[in-house]
Scaffold this motif. Structure first.
Motif, PDB file in Angstrom:
ATOM      1  N   HIS A 114       0.837  -1.203   0.000  1.00 22.96           N
ATOM      2  CA  HIS A 114       0.000   0.000   0.000  1.00 22.96           C
ATOM      3  C   HIS A 114       0.874   1.257   0.000  1.00 22.96           C
ATOM      4  O   HIS A 114       0.570   2.241  -0.687  1.00 22.96           O
ATOM      5  CB  HIS A 114      -0.932  -0.039   1.220  1.00 22.96           C
ATOM      6  CG  HIS A 114      -1.846   1.132   1.311  1.00 22.96           C
ATOM      7  ND1 HIS A 114      -1.605   2.188   2.147  1.00 22.96           N
ATOM      8  CD2 HIS A 114      -2.998   1.435   0.646  1.00 22.96           C
ATOM      9  CE1 HIS A 114      -2.574   3.082   2.006  1.00 22.96           C
ATOM     10  NE2 HIS A 114      -3.428   2.645   1.110  1.00 22.96           N
ATOM     11  N   ALA A 115       1.975   1.220   0.754  1.00 21.98           N
ATOM     12  CA  ALA A 115       2.888   2.375   0.792  1.00 21.98           C
ATOM     13  C   ALA A 115       3.441   2.672  -0.605  1.00 21.98           C
ATOM     14  O   ALA A 115       3.489   3.829  -1.035  1.00 21.98           O
ATOM     15  CB  ALA A 115       4.035   2.116   1.779  1.00 21.98           C
ATOM     16  N   PRO A 220      -1.484  -0.494 -10.731  1.00 18.78           N
ATOM     17  CA  PRO A 220      -2.892  -0.933 -10.763  1.00 18.78           C
ATOM     18  C   PRO A 220      -3.087  -2.303 -10.117  1.00 18.78           C
ATOM     19  O   PRO A 220      -4.164  -2.577  -9.582  1.00 18.78           O
ATOM     20  CB  PRO A 220      -3.235  -0.962 -12.262  1.00 18.78           C
ATOM     21  CG  PRO A 220      -1.942  -0.856 -12.986  1.00 18.78           C
ATOM     22  CD  PRO A 220      -0.958  -0.213 -12.074  1.00 18.78           C
ATOM     23  N   LEU A 221      -2.053  -3.125 -10.123  1.00 16.54           N
ATOM     24  CA  LEU A 221      -2.188  -4.448  -9.495  1.00 16.54           C
ATOM     25  C   LEU A 221      -2.216  -4.315  -7.977  1.00 16.54           C
ATOM     26  O   LEU A 221      -2.968  -5.004  -7.288  1.00 16.54           O
ATOM     27  CB  LEU A 221      -1.035  -5.366  -9.932  1.00 16.54           C
ATOM     28  CG  LEU A 221      -1.006  -5.656 -11.434  1.00 16.54           C
ATOM     29  CD1 LEU A 221       0.267  -6.394 -11.818  1.00 16.54           C
ATOM     30  CD2 LEU A 221      -2.230  -6.486 -11.822  1.00 16.54           C
ATOM     31  N   LEU A 222      -1.402  -3.393  -7.443  1.00 17.27           N
ATOM     32  CA  LEU A 222      -1.381  -3.190  -5.984  1.00 17.27           C
ATOM     33  C   LEU A 222      -2.735  -2.693  -5.482  1.00 17.27           C
ATOM     34  O   LEU A 222      -3.137  -2.968  -4.355  1.00 17.27           O
ATOM     35  CB  LEU A 222      -0.289  -2.185  -5.599  1.00 17.27           C
ATOM     36  CG  LEU A 222       1.135  -2.714  -5.640  1.00 17.27           C
ATOM     37  CD1 LEU A 222       2.131  -1.581  -5.435  1.00 17.27           C
ATOM     38  CD2 LEU A 222       1.347  -3.795  -4.579  1.00 17.27           C
ATOM     39  N   GLU A 223      -3.437  -1.964  -6.346  1.00 13.96           N
ATOM     40  CA  GLU A 223      -4.746  -1.448  -5.961  1.00 13.96           C
ATOM     41  C   GLU A 223      -5.741  -2.588  -5.734  1.00 13.96           C
ATOM     42  O   GLU A 223      -6.656  -2.486  -4.936  1.00 13.96           O
ATOM     43  CB  GLU A 223      -5.245  -0.523  -7.081  1.00 13.96           C
ATOM     44  CG  GLU A 223      -6.362   0.346  -6.653  1.00 13.96           C
ATOM     45  CD  GLU A 223      -6.658   1.444  -7.669  1.00 13.96           C
ATOM     46  OE1 GLU A 223      -5.850   1.669  -8.599  1.00 13.96           O
ATOM     47  OE2 GLU A 223      -7.707   2.075  -7.527  1.00 13.96           O
ATOM     48  N   LYS A 224      -5.505  -3.697  -6.461  1.00 15.09           N
ATOM     49  CA  LYS A 224      -6.460  -4.819  -6.391  1.00 15.09           C
ATOM     50  C   LYS A 224      -6.065  -5.871  -5.360  1.00 15.09           C
ATOM     51  O   LYS A 224      -6.877  -6.725  -5.007  1.00 15.09           O
ATOM     52  CB  LYS A 224      -6.519  -5.504  -7.769  1.00 15.09           C
ATOM     53  CG  LYS A 224      -7.255  -4.687  -8.802  1.00 15.09           C
ATOM     54  CD  LYS A 224      -7.467  -5.514 -10.069  1.00 15.09           C
ATOM     55  CE  LYS A 224      -7.290  -4.672 -11.307  1.00 15.09           C
ATOM     56  NZ  LYS A 224      -6.450  -5.254 -12.320  1.00 15.09           N
ATOM     57  N   GLN A 234       0.535  -6.666   0.858  1.00  8.87           N
ATOM     58  CA  GLN A 234       1.933  -7.085   0.703  1.00  8.87           C
ATOM     59  C   GLN A 234       2.455  -6.741  -0.695  1.00  8.87           C
ATOM     60  O   GLN A 234       1.778  -7.025  -1.689  1.00  8.87           O
ATOM     61  CB  GLN A 234       2.055  -8.604   0.924  1.00  8.87           C
ATOM     62  CG  GLN A 234       1.690  -9.063   2.322  1.00  8.87           C
ATOM     63  CD  GLN A 234       2.758  -8.706   3.348  1.00  8.87           C
ATOM     64  OE1 GLN A 234       3.887  -8.336   2.999  1.00  8.87           O
ATOM     65  NE2 GLN A 234       2.418  -8.811   4.618  1.00  8.87           N
ATOM     66  N   LEU A 235       3.653  -6.166  -0.735  1.00  8.03           N
ATOM     67  CA  LEU A 235       4.284  -5.891  -2.032  1.00  8.03           C
ATOM     68  C   LEU A 235       4.497  -7.203  -2.795  1.00  8.03           C
ATOM     69  O   LEU A 235       4.334  -7.261  -4.011  1.00  8.03           O
ATOM     70  CB  LEU A 235       5.629  -5.175  -1.808  1.00  8.03           C
ATOM     71  CG  LEU A 235       6.408  -4.821  -3.064  1.00  8.03           C
ATOM     72  CD1 LEU A 235       5.609  -3.895  -3.980  1.00  8.03           C
ATOM     73  CD2 LEU A 235       7.749  -4.168  -2.722  1.00  8.03           C
ATOM     74  N   MET A 239       3.775  -8.145  -6.697  1.00  3.92           N
ATOM     75  CA  MET A 239       4.825  -8.616  -7.618  1.00  3.92           C
ATOM     76  C   MET A 239       4.438  -9.964  -8.216  1.00  3.92           C
ATOM     77  O   MET A 239       4.697 -10.221  -9.397  1.00  3.92           O
ATOM     78  CB  MET A 239       6.167  -8.716  -6.883  1.00  3.92           C
ATOM     79  CG  MET A 239       6.699  -7.359  -6.422  1.00  3.92           C
ATOM     80  SD  MET A 239       8.428  -7.380  -5.931  1.00  3.92           S
ATOM     81  CE  MET A 239       8.409  -8.509  -4.565  1.00  3.92           C
ATOM     82  N   LYS A 240       3.816 -10.806  -7.409  1.00  2.00           N
ATOM     83  CA  LYS A 240       3.368 -12.115  -7.916  1.00  2.00           C
ATOM     84  C   LYS A 240       2.364 -11.920  -9.057  1.00  2.00           C
ATOM     85  O   LYS A 240       2.450 -12.574 -10.093  1.00  2.00           O
ATOM     86  CB  LYS A 240       2.699 -12.907  -6.787  1.00  2.00           C
ATOM     87  CG  LYS A 240       3.599 -14.014  -6.316  1.00  2.00           C
ATOM     88  CD  LYS A 240       3.236 -14.651  -5.019  1.00  2.00           C
ATOM     89  CE  LYS A 240       1.839 -15.132  -4.820  1.00  2.00           C
ATOM     90  NZ  LYS A 240       1.660 -15.642  -3.444  1.00  2.00           N
ATOM     91  N   ALA A 241       1.436 -10.978  -8.864  1.00  4.61           N
ATOM     92  CA  ALA A 241       0.443 -10.707  -9.916  1.00  4.61           C
ATOM     93  C   ALA A 241       1.144 -10.181 -11.172  1.00  4.61           C
ATOM     94  O   ALA A 241       0.834 -10.596 -12.294  1.00  4.61           O
ATOM     95  CB  ALA A 241      -0.587  -9.701  -9.401  1.00  4.61           C
TER      96      ALA A 241
END
Ligand code: UTP
Length: 257
Positions: A114-115, A220-224, A234-235, A239-241
């Motif tokens: 999120h950061a 955009p992936l972190l948003e989901k 979690q970062l 990254m996995k996505a």
């Protein structure tokens, strides 16, 4: 030619609960190692890797971080009047160029992923570095610092790059762990990632160690991403996505933390 890495995100919004009471009023990232705050060492490491712009993701009670990268008018004036030119020069040498630091706030410590997402508007559409400013890396025989080694791998392969460190198999459950694909020696293709794997299930003993080069498609992936280990975004999950569509490389960096 891969786009250069000009910007770095330094997430400094965590609560630092593991270091209480030291971190009650002093941010964890401002604790001293040798002669300067940890955060200063990390900024120096990023500069050595060619980073020009620093994006700090801060939180409440972290204002001293902004002050550290600003002029200290009264102090500098006093040093000047007392003829303390060496000390004054040292302070001024460490001052970033005007406009090269940006600050944004993560209103609640919802996790590292999120950061990083909070910095999306300041980074824009270009690859960037992430340095976790709660650890300092020391270069090994090559004398090249960790992030600079990641940049070397990025220049060769492009994509996304993660610095990794070896731990004993008994320790892997405390960290993010990568799976190793095609191995080039110093660096390798990452074929999987898992955050805090259950004991005995880690895909290797190589842990994700706080220095990354990421492509902007992560935002955009972190948003989901749903809340993961520890109830945090979690970062590693972001990254996995991203690894479904982009390559990731690991760097066994020469040096230690
Ligand atoms: P850590 O999990 O090590 O930091 O995150 P923390 O939350 O301060 O640690 P403890 O467990 O409470 O002691 C690694 C980095 O990510 C930042 C932290 O500031 C640290 O530099 N971080 C973490 C954020 O900026 N926001 C978060 O929500 C979590």
């Amino acid at each position: 030619m891969h786009k250069p890495i000009r910007k770095a995100i330094l997430p400094v919004a965590g609560l630092g609960t593991r270091f209480l009471p030291a971190t009650k009023t002093v941010p964890k990232e401002m604790l001293t190692v040798v002669d300067r705050p940890i955060l200063q060492h990390v900024v120096d490491e990023a500069m050595a890797a060619g980073v020009e712009h620093f994006v700090f993701v801060t939180g409440r009670n972290k204002a001293v971080i902004e002050d550290h990268f600003d002029i200290a008018y009264e102090l500098e004036d006093t040093l000047r009047k007392r003829g303390k030119t060496a000390e004054l020069k040292m302070l001024l040498d460490y001052l970033p160029e005007p406009g090269n630091c940006s600050f944004t706030r993560q209103q609640a410590p919802l996790g590292l992923g999120h950061a990083i997402w909070c910095a999306r508007e300041l980074v824009g559409n270009e690859p960037f570095a992430v340095l976790l400013p709660d650890m300092v890396t020391l270069p090994g025989a090559s004398k090249t610092q960790c992030l600079a080694q990641c940049v070397e791998t990025y220049r060769e392969h492009g994509g996304n790059v993660i610095a990794v460190e070896e731990v004993t198999p008994e320790e892997t459950h405390q960290y993010g762990v990568v799976a190793v694909g095609r191995d080039f020696g110093r660096d390798f293709e990452i074929t999987g990632m898992v955050e805090k794997p259950a004991k005995g299930t880690a895909p290797s003993n190589l842990i994700i160690s706080g220095r990354y080069i990421l492509q902007p498609e992560i935002f955009p992936l972190l948003e989901k991403v749903e809340k993961g280990a520890g109830g945090e975004i979690q970062l590693t999950d972001g990254m996995k996505a991203l690894s479904d569509t982009q390559s990731f490389y690991g760097v066994r960096f020469d040096g230690r933390t």
